[in-house]
Scaffold this motif. Sequence first.
Motif, PDB file in Angstrom:
ATOM      1  N   LEU A  40      -6.352  21.971   8.808  1.00 23.65           N
ATOM      2  CA  LEU A  40      -6.289  21.256  10.085  1.00 23.65           C
ATOM      3  C   LEU A  40      -5.414  22.079  11.022  1.00 23.65           C
ATOM      4  CD1 LEU A  40      -5.670  17.611   8.824  1.00 23.65           C
ATOM      5  CD2 LEU A  40      -7.842  18.759   9.249  1.00 23.65           C
ATOM      6  N   LYS A  85      -5.223  19.359   4.402  1.00 19.74           N
ATOM      7  CA  LYS A  85      -6.015  18.123   4.391  1.00 19.74           C
ATOM      8  C   LYS A  85      -5.585  17.290   3.189  1.00 19.74           C
ATOM      9  CE  LYS A  85      -9.633  20.788   4.752  1.00 19.74           C
ATOM     10  NZ  LYS A  85     -10.996  21.340   4.800  1.00 19.74           N
ATOM     11  N   GLU A 102      -8.668  13.131  11.954  1.00 16.69           N
ATOM     12  CA  GLU A 102     -10.077  13.440  12.206  1.00 16.69           C
ATOM     13  C   GLU A 102     -10.246  14.299  13.458  1.00 16.69           C
ATOM     14  OE1 GLU A 102     -12.877  10.150  11.946  1.00 16.69           O
ATOM     15  OE2 GLU A 102     -11.348   8.991  10.909  1.00 16.69           O
ATOM     16  N   TYR A 143     -10.275  17.841  12.533  1.00 18.09           N
ATOM     17  CA  TYR A 143     -11.337  18.283  11.628  1.00 18.09           C
ATOM     18  C   TYR A 143     -12.578  18.668  12.436  1.00 18.09           C
ATOM     19  CZ  TYR A 143     -13.930  18.519   7.231  1.00 18.09           C
ATOM     20  OH  TYR A 143     -14.659  18.949   6.147  1.00 18.09           O
TER      21      TYR A 143
END
Length: 203
Positions: free
Chosen positions: A102, A141, A162, A165
């Motif tokens: 990330l 992650k 999210e 991502y």
Amino acid sequence: MFRNRTFNSVFCILISLFYSYAQVEKQAIPLKEILAQISKQHDVKFNYIEDEIILFALIPPKKELNLEQKLNYLSSETKLTFHKISSKYYTISNDKKLDKPLCGYLINEETKTGIENALIIIENTNTSTFSDTNGYFELPKISSNTIKIEHQGFENIEINPEDLYVINCPNFYLKPIIQTLEEVKTGLYLTTGIFKKNDGSNY
């Protein structure tokens, strides 16, 4: 008669408020926990790669929904794909297939320059990092928990894992904190080293 009508009205209002409050209080939980619940309720098994689902957290589907409806709901909320292997086995895949940590950039909203030494924390874990001179940071992650970003010169923000991502490392703009200096009072001094006598003359 009037009392009964009043009581019924108040009772209905209280019931309505209770259900409204219950809806508001319903919170998102990690997808992994939701899958475990569905597995138990419908006697099915899910195969997946941990990295591909660990970042997701959402409000669970309603218990009264059938299995297909629940999986459709999860798919629409997460964009994950559920493949039916047999009546009891499903595989879950993420079409993004992002083989990277990330990452993101912290940017000064006013100057559009990178913010160095901001603290980035995954909430309720021991995982944290600092942004570099370009405002760049990386995180593993490991959790669907909120990510907190703190810096003494900027307003704190929170982001969803999210949001990191994605194919590229996104920019996050922080607002500088404007600090005002207290007014300096020089009541006893006309200028540095000059005082007034009682008769008004200087010395």
